[in-house]
Design a protein around this motif. Structure first.
Motif, PDB file in Angstrom:
ATOM      1  N   CYS A 115      23.768  42.095 -86.605  1.00  0.00           N
ATOM      2  CA  CYS A 115      24.719  42.884 -85.823  1.00  0.00           C
ATOM      3  C   CYS A 115      25.573  43.718 -86.789  1.00  0.00           C
ATOM      4  O   CYS A 115      26.117  43.183 -87.762  1.00  0.00           O
TER       5      CYS A 115
ATOM      6  N   CYS B 175      29.299  42.135 -86.450  1.00  0.00           N
ATOM      7  CA  CYS B 175      29.671  40.755 -86.815  1.00  0.00           C
ATOM      8  C   CYS B 175      28.633  40.038 -87.675  1.00  0.00           C
ATOM      9  O   CYS B 175      28.794  38.854 -87.967  1.00  0.00           O
TER      10      CYS B 175
ATOM     11  N   PHE C  18      25.820  38.902 -86.864  1.00  0.00           N
ATOM     12  CA  PHE C  18      25.042  37.935 -86.075  1.00  0.00           C
ATOM     13  C   PHE C  18      23.551  38.105 -86.353  1.00  0.00           C
ATOM     14  O   PHE C  18      23.031  39.217 -86.298  1.00  0.00           O
TER      15      PHE C  18
ATOM     16  N   CYS D 292      24.713  42.479 -81.562  1.00  0.00           N
ATOM     17  CA  CYS D 292      24.486  41.261 -80.795  1.00  0.00           C
ATOM     18  C   CYS D 292      24.793  41.580 -79.331  1.00  0.00           C
ATOM     19  O   CYS D 292      25.399  42.614 -79.017  1.00  0.00           O
TER      20      CYS D 292
ATOM     21  N   HIS E 199      28.525  42.378 -78.555  1.00  0.00           N
ATOM     22  CA  HIS E 199      29.052  43.653 -79.060  1.00  0.00           C
ATOM     23  C   HIS E 199      28.330  44.857 -78.448  1.00  0.00           C
ATOM     24  O   HIS E 199      28.914  45.928 -78.329  1.00  0.00           O
TER      25      HIS E 199
HETATM   26 ZN    ZN Z   1      28.069  41.147 -82.992  1.00  0.00          ZN
END
Ligand code: ZN
Length: 308
Positions: free
Chosen positions: A197, A200, A202, A236, A239
Motif C-alpha cells: 500500500c 501504509c 500493507f 490496501c 485506503h
Molecule cells: Zn493502506
C-alpha cells in the motif's frame, strides 16, 4: 417504450459539463427513484422529499461542493423518461427554468413518466440494470455496493430465486461498461509499488497471494482517468475506499506527494489513527520515476473527490 429503449435513454442522459468537473446530479436522482420504484413507492416524489433524500446522497457520493436537486428534478424532463405533471401551475413555467422558490412553495411533484413506471413495475430487474448502467458510467466500482445500499437496491436480487426477480431461472447479468479497461492496469500498478500500500505499506498475503491490496485510480476511470500506472496507486482496501470517498487526498510535496486527511473524518482510536497517522506523510514513491502519479490526476481528485 421497450425495456431496452428505456436503458438506452438512461445510458444517454445529458450531463452538465464544465472541464472535468463531476456532476452526478441526474445519476443520483435516478438511482434514488429506481430504488423507490423497486420498493413500490408512489411514481411521483414531492420536491421536499427529493431535496432531503438527494441531499443525503450528494453529501456521501457527490463532489465536495453544494449540489441542488432542482437541476436534475427539472432537466431530466428533456431526457424523455421524467415528468413534472403540474409544472404549468408554477409561476416560473414557460421561462424554461423552474425557480427553486416555486418548486419549494408548491412542493411540485416529479418522477418517471407513466410509461417508464409501468415498465419498471412489470420487471423489477430492469431497475437494477438501469442502476448498473448509471453506476458504471458515473462512479468507481469500489462505491457501487454502498450507493446501491443507500438507495435500497442490491445486486443480490439478480440471483435466481430471489424475491425481487419474478421470472425464475434467470442468470445474473453482467453490467456492460462503456469504456474498455486495460486488464494489465492492476498488475502494473501493484508491481510499480512493490506490492505494498502506497500509504501504509500493507502487504498481507495468504499462500503467497495478495490479500486486500488493490490498484486504485486517482482520477476515476468513470471520469476519463486512464488505466495507466501514473494514474494509479497500490492501496490496501481501507485506503482505497478512503481515497474514493474523499476521506484522503494527495498534495504535491517536493518531488512526491503527501497524504491529506479530510477534517470530516471521525472515529475512535485505533480506527481514526488508521488514517490520521498518515496525515502529512509522503506516500511511497513507485520504483520508477516514470510511474510517479501525474499532477493533473492528483489535482482532479483533490477538486472533485477530496472532502476538504
Ligand atoms: Zn493502506
Amino acid at each position: 417504450m421497450t425495456p431496452e429503449g428505456f436503458l438506452r435513454l438512461v445510458n444517454d442522459i445529458t450531463i452538465w459539463k464544465k472541464g472535468s468537473q463531476r456532476a452526478p446530479h441526474k445519476p443520483l436522482l435516478l438511482l434514488l427513484m429506481l430504488g423507490r420504484s423497486v420498493h413500490g413507492a408512489a411514481r411521483l416524489i414531492t420536491f421536499s422529499e427529493a431535496e432531503t433524500r438527494f441531499g443525503e446522497l450528494w453529501r456521501r457520493f457527490g463532489p465536495p461542493r453544494r449540489g441542488l436537486v432542482q437541476y436534475p428534478f427539472q432537466y431530466l424532463v428533456h431526457d424523455g423518461i421524467w415528468e413534472i405533471p403540474r409544472a404549468s401551475e408554477l409561476p416560473s413555467w414557460g421561462t424554461g427554468y423552474l425557480r427553486l422558490t416555486d418548486l419549494r412553495k408548491h412542493d411540485a411533484e416529479g418522477g418517471f413518466t407513466g410509461e417508464v413506471s409501468e415498465l419498471l413495475e412489470s420487471d423489477p430487474e430492469l431497475a437494477l440494470r438501469a442502476a448498473g448502467l448509471l453506476l458504471a458510467k458515473h462512479f468507481p466500482i469500489s462505491l457501487h455496493d454502498e450507493i446501491l445500499e443507500a438507495v435500497g437496491l442490491s445486486y443480490a436480487w439478480l440471483v435466481p430465486g430471489s424475491p425481487a426477480v419474478r421470472e425464475p431461472g434467470k442468470k445474473q447479468r453482467m453490467v456492460i461498461y462503456r469504456r474498455p479497461r486495460r486488464l494489465v492496469f492492476r498488475k502494473e500498478v501493484l508491481e510499480a509499488y512493490d506490492e505494498r500500500c502506497a500509504i501504509c505499506d500493507f502487504d498481507l498475503r495468504i499462500n503467497d497471494e495478495l490479500l486486500g491490496l488493490e490498484a486504485a485510480h486517482i482520477q476515476w476511470h468513470s471520469h476519463k482517468g486512464p488505466d495507466d500506472v501514473f494514474n494509479g496507486l497500490a492501496l490496501c482496501l481501507l485506503h482505497h475506499r478512503a481515497l474514493d470517498r474523499g476521506a484522503v487526498g494527495l498534495e504535491v510535496k517536493g518531488t512526491g506527494y503527501r497524504v491529506l486527511v479530510s477534517g470530516q473524518v471521525r472515529g475512535s482510536n485505533p480506527s481514526e489513527s488508521l488514517l490520521s497517522d498518515f496525515s502529512g506523510q509522503l506516500i511511497r514513491p513507485p520504483r520508477s520515476r516514470l510511474h510517479v502519479p501525474r499532477r493533473t490526476y492528483v489535482d482532479w481528485h483533490r477538486a472533485q473527490v477530496f472532502r476538504n
